[in-house]
Design a protein around this motif. Structure first.
Motif, short mmCIF file in Angstrom:
data_model
loop_
_atom_site.label_atom_id
_atom_site.label_comp_id
_atom_site.label_asym_id
_atom_site.label_seq_id
_atom_site.Cartn_x
_atom_site.Cartn_y
_atom_site.Cartn_z
N VAL A 66 0.82 -1.21 0.00
CA VAL A 66 0.00 0.00 0.00
C VAL A 66 0.86 1.26 0.00
O VAL A 66 0.55 2.24 -0.70
N LEU A 67 1.95 1.25 0.76
CA LEU A 67 2.71 2.47 1.01
C LEU A 67 3.97 2.61 0.17
O LEU A 67 4.62 3.67 0.22
N CYS A 68 4.32 1.60 -0.59
CA CYS A 68 5.56 1.65 -1.39
C CYS A 68 5.68 2.92 -2.25
O CYS A 68 6.77 3.51 -2.33
N PRO A 69 4.61 3.38 -2.90
CA PRO A 69 4.76 4.60 -3.72
C PRO A 69 5.24 5.82 -2.96
O PRO A 69 5.84 6.73 -3.55
N PHE A 70 5.00 5.86 -1.65
CA PHE A 70 5.39 7.05 -0.88
C PHE A 70 6.90 7.16 -0.72
O PHE A 70 7.41 8.26 -0.49
N LEU A 71 7.62 6.04 -0.83
CA LEU A 71 9.07 6.12 -0.79
C LEU A 71 9.58 6.89 -2.00
O LEU A 71 10.55 7.65 -1.90
N GLY A 186 13.31 7.94 16.85
CA GLY A 186 13.59 8.22 15.44
C GLY A 186 12.43 8.88 14.74
O GLY A 186 12.60 9.82 13.97
N LEU A 187 11.21 8.39 15.02
CA LEU A 187 10.02 9.01 14.44
C LEU A 187 9.87 10.45 14.88
O LEU A 187 9.56 11.34 14.07
N ARG A 188 10.09 10.69 16.16
CA ARG A 188 9.90 12.04 16.70
C ARG A 188 10.86 13.03 16.07
O ARG A 188 10.52 14.18 15.82
N ASN A 189 12.08 12.61 15.78
CA ASN A 189 13.09 13.51 15.25
C ASN A 189 13.11 13.57 13.73
O ASN A 189 13.72 14.48 13.16
N SER A 190 12.49 12.61 13.07
CA SER A 190 12.58 12.55 11.61
C SER A 190 11.71 13.59 10.92
O SER A 190 12.06 14.07 9.84
N PRO A 194 3.07 10.29 8.45
CA PRO A 194 2.76 8.89 8.80
C PRO A 194 2.91 7.91 7.64
O PRO A 194 3.40 6.79 7.83
N LEU A 195 2.49 8.28 6.45
CA LEU A 195 2.55 7.35 5.32
C LEU A 195 3.99 7.04 4.93
O LEU A 195 4.35 5.89 4.67
N THR A 196 4.84 8.06 4.90
CA THR A 196 6.24 7.84 4.55
C THR A 196 6.94 7.02 5.62
O THR A 196 7.74 6.12 5.31
N ALA A 197 6.66 7.31 6.88
CA ALA A 197 7.27 6.55 7.97
C ALA A 197 6.83 5.09 7.91
O ALA A 197 7.63 4.17 8.12
N LEU A 247 0.39 4.07 11.20
CA LEU A 247 -0.08 5.42 10.86
C LEU A 247 -0.61 6.15 12.09
O LEU A 247 -0.32 7.33 12.29
N THR A 248 -1.40 5.45 12.91
CA THR A 248 -1.98 6.12 14.08
C THR A 248 -0.89 6.47 15.11
O THR A 248 -0.94 7.53 15.73
N TYR A 249 0.09 5.60 15.29
CA TYR A 249 1.16 5.87 16.26
C TYR A 249 2.02 7.04 15.79
O TYR A 249 2.39 7.92 16.58
N THR A 250 2.35 7.07 14.50
CA THR A 250 3.13 8.18 13.96
C THR A 250 2.36 9.49 14.10
O THR A 250 2.93 10.52 14.47
#
Length: 305
Positions: A66-71, A186-190, A194-197, A247-250
């Protein structure tokens, strides 16, 4: 909490934008429910026909498709992302994390998975920040973290599981907690959306596991497993944990902050312990209930710190 990373935006903006706080807490509520399902399914992997690598692949493959295109769409931002953040996100939330959780779950119980991963993430985050930046938690925050740690220890010693199995299981779960703590930081600093993460977590794991499973390098039972088992793990691990919870956690981290999300996420042990009794038939003894209550008390103190 006071040990949040100073270089990241603080979650205090929710005071001025209450809608952000509401969405953040709602996202964490969904995440908690899915994490409880994750703990139950991690434990259930042992009794299923599927191998650990199979479930890890299911967890990574569904969101990867589902998310590969976001990379590709976010390639410029990903190129600018420091390697240490990309690595902690991909490894801390990907297949290595799940393998540690599944191994630990097979040797302990679903309640242990919930307590020793989600329940100790505030401790892991604090230790990693202390090691990385030298910033120590305040006295009140340290008391909250110590309470959570005491509850986790009480849970460990209240188990009837074989000592050697318990030891290896605990080590695996605590390593998974450290991995998830690194993922949280890492998420907090990046600054990733959500989709890209989510893509950064799932696509590398799926790309690594696919050839290993296809060539038989790792044990696999994807082809021979019952369809109902495959569907159950696809829904819980693939769609729920791999896609929705990522997604929800990000989203919650962006709106509330990594430290607060880690503290709220420690409520997962209580939910997992309650659900493990009717779903998996795990004993809900008084020592386990006391341990879960101690962990929840630590969560309450952490949120007040």
């Amino acid at each position: 909490m006071s040990y949040a990373i100073s270089s990241a935006p603080t979650p205090t903006s929710s005071v001025f934008y209450p809608r952000d706080a509401v969405f953040g807490y709602f996202a964490m509520g969904i995440t908690l429910c899915i994490w409880a399902g994750f703990a139950l399914s991690a434990r259930a992997t042992e009794s299923s026909h599927l191998e650990v690598a199979d479930v890890a692949f299911i967890r990574a493959c569904v969101p990867a498709l589902v998310l590969c295109p976001f990379l590709w769409l976010r390639r410029e931002k990903l190129r600018a992302l420091p390697l240490r953040y990309a690595a902690t996100i991909a490894i801390g939330g990907g297949a290595p994390f799940f393998a540690l959780a599944a191994i630990g779950g097979a040797l302990t119980s679903a309640t242990h998975v919930g307590a020793l991963i989600a329940g100790t993430v505030p401790v892991s985050v604090a230790l990693l920040i202390w090691a990385g930046t030298g910033r120590r938690p305040t006295f009140r925050a340290a008391c909250a973290l110590l309470t959570i740690a005491c509850g986790a220890l009480l849970l460990i010693f209240s188990s009837d599981t074989h000592v050697s199995h318990m030891a290896w299981g605990v080590v695996s779960l605590l390593m998974a907690s450290l991995a998830w703590g690194a993922y949280t930081i890492g998420l907090r600093n990046s600054g990733l959306d959500p989709l890209t993460a989510g893509a950064l977590v799932s696509v590398p794991s799926a790309a690594i596991l696919l050839p290993l499973i296809a060539t038989g390098t790792v044990p696999t039972a994807l082809v021979t497993s019952p369809v109902n088992e495959l569907i159950a793990f696809i829904l819980v691990q693939g769609v729920g944990v791999g896609l929705v919870a990522s997604l929800t956690y990000t989203t919650a981290i962006r709106l509330l902050g990594a430290d607060k999300c880690a503290a709220i996420g420690a409520a997962a042990p209580a939910l997992t312990a309650v659900l493990a009794w009717p779903v998996l038939g795990e004993a809900l003894s008084i020592p386990i209930l006391v341990a879960v209550c101690v962990i929840c008390a630590g969560i309450w103190r952490a949120n007040k710190s």
